[in-house]
Write a protein that holds these residues in place. Structure first.
Motif, short mmCIF file in Angstrom:
data_model
loop_
_atom_site.label_atom_id
_atom_site.label_comp_id
_atom_site.label_asym_id
_atom_site.label_seq_id
_atom_site.Cartn_x
_atom_site.Cartn_y
_atom_site.Cartn_z
N ALA A 93 -5.51 8.41 -31.28
CA ALA A 93 -6.29 7.41 -30.57
C ALA A 93 -5.37 6.57 -29.69
O ALA A 93 -4.21 6.30 -30.04
N PHE A 94 -5.88 6.16 -28.55
CA PHE A 94 -5.14 5.33 -27.61
C PHE A 94 -4.71 4.03 -28.29
O PHE A 94 -5.48 3.38 -28.99
N ALA A 95 -3.45 3.64 -28.08
CA ALA A 95 -2.95 2.38 -28.62
C ALA A 95 -2.53 1.42 -27.51
O ALA A 95 -2.81 0.22 -27.58
N ALA A 96 -1.86 1.92 -26.47
CA ALA A 96 -1.40 1.08 -25.37
C ALA A 96 -0.80 1.99 -24.30
O ALA A 96 -0.57 3.18 -24.54
N HIS A 97 -0.54 1.42 -23.12
CA HIS A 97 0.25 2.14 -22.13
C HIS A 97 1.27 1.19 -21.52
O HIS A 97 1.25 -0.02 -21.77
N ASN A 98 2.17 1.74 -20.75
CA ASN A 98 3.32 0.97 -20.26
C ASN A 98 3.01 0.12 -19.03
O ASN A 98 3.92 -0.52 -18.48
N GLY A 99 1.78 0.09 -18.58
CA GLY A 99 1.40 -0.77 -17.47
C GLY A 99 1.72 -0.22 -16.10
O GLY A 99 1.40 -0.85 -15.09
N ARG A 100 2.33 0.95 -16.03
CA ARG A 100 2.63 1.55 -14.73
C ARG A 100 1.37 2.21 -14.15
O ARG A 100 0.48 2.62 -14.90
N PRO A 101 1.29 2.34 -12.84
CA PRO A 101 0.10 2.96 -12.24
C PRO A 101 0.01 4.43 -12.59
O PRO A 101 1.03 5.12 -12.75
N PHE A 102 -1.23 4.91 -12.71
CA PHE A 102 -1.44 6.34 -12.93
C PHE A 102 -1.29 7.07 -11.60
O PHE A 102 -1.88 6.67 -10.59
N VAL A 103 -0.52 8.15 -11.59
CA VAL A 103 -0.34 8.97 -10.39
C VAL A 103 -0.66 10.41 -10.75
O VAL A 103 -0.02 11.00 -11.63
N GLY A 104 -1.67 10.98 -10.12
CA GLY A 104 -2.02 12.37 -10.37
C GLY A 104 -0.97 13.32 -9.83
O GLY A 104 -0.33 13.04 -8.80
N ILE A 105 -0.78 14.45 -10.50
CA ILE A 105 0.25 15.40 -10.05
C ILE A 105 -0.35 16.60 -9.32
O ILE A 105 0.40 17.43 -8.80
N ALA A 106 -1.67 16.71 -9.26
CA ALA A 106 -2.28 17.88 -8.60
C ALA A 106 -1.90 17.95 -7.12
O ALA A 106 -1.51 19.01 -6.62
N THR A 107 -2.03 16.82 -6.41
CA THR A 107 -1.74 16.83 -4.97
C THR A 107 -0.28 17.14 -4.67
O THR A 107 0.00 18.00 -3.83
N PRO A 108 0.69 16.49 -5.33
CA PRO A 108 2.08 16.87 -5.04
C PRO A 108 2.40 18.31 -5.43
O PRO A 108 3.21 18.97 -4.75
N MET A 109 1.77 18.84 -6.48
CA MET A 109 2.01 20.24 -6.82
C MET A 109 1.46 21.17 -5.73
O MET A 109 2.10 22.16 -5.37
N ARG A 110 0.30 20.81 -5.20
CA ARG A 110 -0.26 21.59 -4.10
C ARG A 110 0.62 21.47 -2.86
O ARG A 110 0.93 22.47 -2.19
N ASP A 111 1.05 20.25 -2.54
CA ASP A 111 1.86 20.03 -1.33
C ASP A 111 3.21 20.74 -1.41
O ASP A 111 3.78 21.11 -0.38
N ARG A 112 3.72 20.94 -2.61
CA ARG A 112 5.00 21.63 -2.78
C ARG A 112 4.84 23.14 -2.89
O ARG A 112 5.81 23.86 -3.11
#
Length: 374
Positions: free
Chosen positions: A215-234
């Motif tokens: 179960a979710f407890a916390a996150h580090n407060g950093r923005p979420f960045v999807g990796i699908a677009t950079p994987m496609r661009d590369r």
């Protein structure tokens, strides 16, 4: 959320009194230039083909979270009357609600509660530690410092002397993964842990057959960045196949420094707690089990938990996807990547089949709100 991860307040273990760096003024949510427009039920694409009885049953399950008095009254009547067939359920919905279309076109995506193999000791394959919430991670509610920041939180760590420190940003994914975890909750395949962090919760299956809920407890407060677009661009994935399955397969095939570098493009890192598996669906931000296929995560600055929506989603962007999603769904969850008035993340359920479906949902969305007539 689940995948729609929520931030929970954390009390520091040491008696520190952090000072918060000055924050820029928080801009209040922008009101759409065009207001929602009333329409009729006949204007809802696919309304006649809806499973109204199933939709009303899901509404009964989740409507108790609504704070709006008019919605609470409709909820009470739905639970008291309990229509027994589709025609009666449709009549109930049309009697107690009026639809309105939100301006503009948005995006529908989906998420699920995954099931992953895990181990209690490290191996070459199961090399990623699932970490619990660190003692030095704190969460600050900006609404306590600026009325415009109500509902907005930042996560960080306290530096400096006790009683006179400051809250600074918590380390990003790469920095966290570079540290040694001395008390992991479990060990997972790196790509599985990455997807578990995106979804926000799931089930771990151990070799002896035991099942444990992560179960979710916390996150580090950093923005979420999807990796699908950079994987496609590369050139790592084709334009028409950036589904969850395609991403996971690539990460598994390139496990090690190459896959780690791609996953570290997303600086957000999620921490977990383990709970007994009660066999129920995952619990969202509203605090109740999510009805599969009938719950959505929304932008909490635009919509309230417990609101009822009609989804009209088509023009899928990913191969293998269902052509349309047209159904009633309740707002029962939130997500860091879910922003905007016409934006929703559909919960598809638990397990591999739900995950395969969720990974292919990226559809144009028209969103209708069902407002209680009372």
């Amino acid at each position: 959320m689940l995948a729609a991860c929520t931030t929970t307040s954390v009390t520091p273990t040491a008696p520190v009194t952090p000072t918060v760096p000055s924050q820029p003024p928080v801009t209040p949510p922008v009101t759409p230039a065009e207001p929602a427009r009333p329409v009729s039920f006949e204007d809802l694409p696919g309304w006649a083909q809806e499973d109204h009885l199933g939709a009303l049953d899901a509404f009964r399950q989740g409507c108790g979270v609504a704070k709006d008095p008019a919605m609470a009254e409709v909820c009470r009547q739905a639970r008291a009357e309990r229509p027994g067939n589709d025609a009666d359920a449709r009549r109930f919905l049309e009697t107690h609600f009026r639809p309105e279309v939100l301006p503009g076109q948005g995006l529908l995506t989906a998420y699920f509660a995954p099931e992953y193999e895990a181990r209690m000791s490290r191996s070459a394959e199961f090399s990623a530690p699932m970490r619990g919430k660190p003692a030095d991670l704190v969460t600050v509610d900006l609404g306590q410092f600026n009325p415009g920041g109500v509902g907005q939180k930042i996560a960080g760590e306290v530096t400096g002397e006790v009683g006179g420190g400051q809250v600074v940003p918590y380390p990003d994914r790469a920095a966290i993964e570079a540290t040694t975890e001395t008390r992991p909750l479990a060990w997972m395949r790196p790509e599985d842990l990455f997807f578990l962090q995106i979804q926000g919760s799931g089930i771990l299956v151990l070799p002896d057959g035991r099942r444990v809920r992560a179960a979710f407890a916390a996150h580090n407060g950093r923005p979420f960045v999807g990796i699908a677009t950079p994987m496609r661009d590369r050139g790592l994935l084709p334009d028409n196949n950036t589904s969850g399955d395609a991403i996971r397969t690539w990460l598994a095939d390139h496990r090690g420094p190459e896959a780690d570098a791609i996953m570290q493009l997303n600086p957000r890192y999620v921490f977990f707690q383990t709970l007994p598996d009660d066999g129920r669906q995952a619990v969202g931000a509203a605090g109740i089990p999510l009805p599969a296929g009938r719950a959505v995560a929304v932008d909490i600055s635009k919509h309230a938990l417990g609101e009822l929506f009609w989804l009209d989603a088509g023009a899928p962007k990913l191969s293998g996807a269902f052509p349309t999603y047209r159904r009633l769904a309740l707002a029962l969850d939130v997500g860091g990547a879910i922003k905007g008035d016409v934006r929703a993340d559909l919960y598809t359920g638990t397990g591999a089949a739900a995950g395969a479906e969720a990974g292919r949902v990226r559809h144009d969305l028209r969103l209708y709100r069902l407002v209680p007539k009372g």
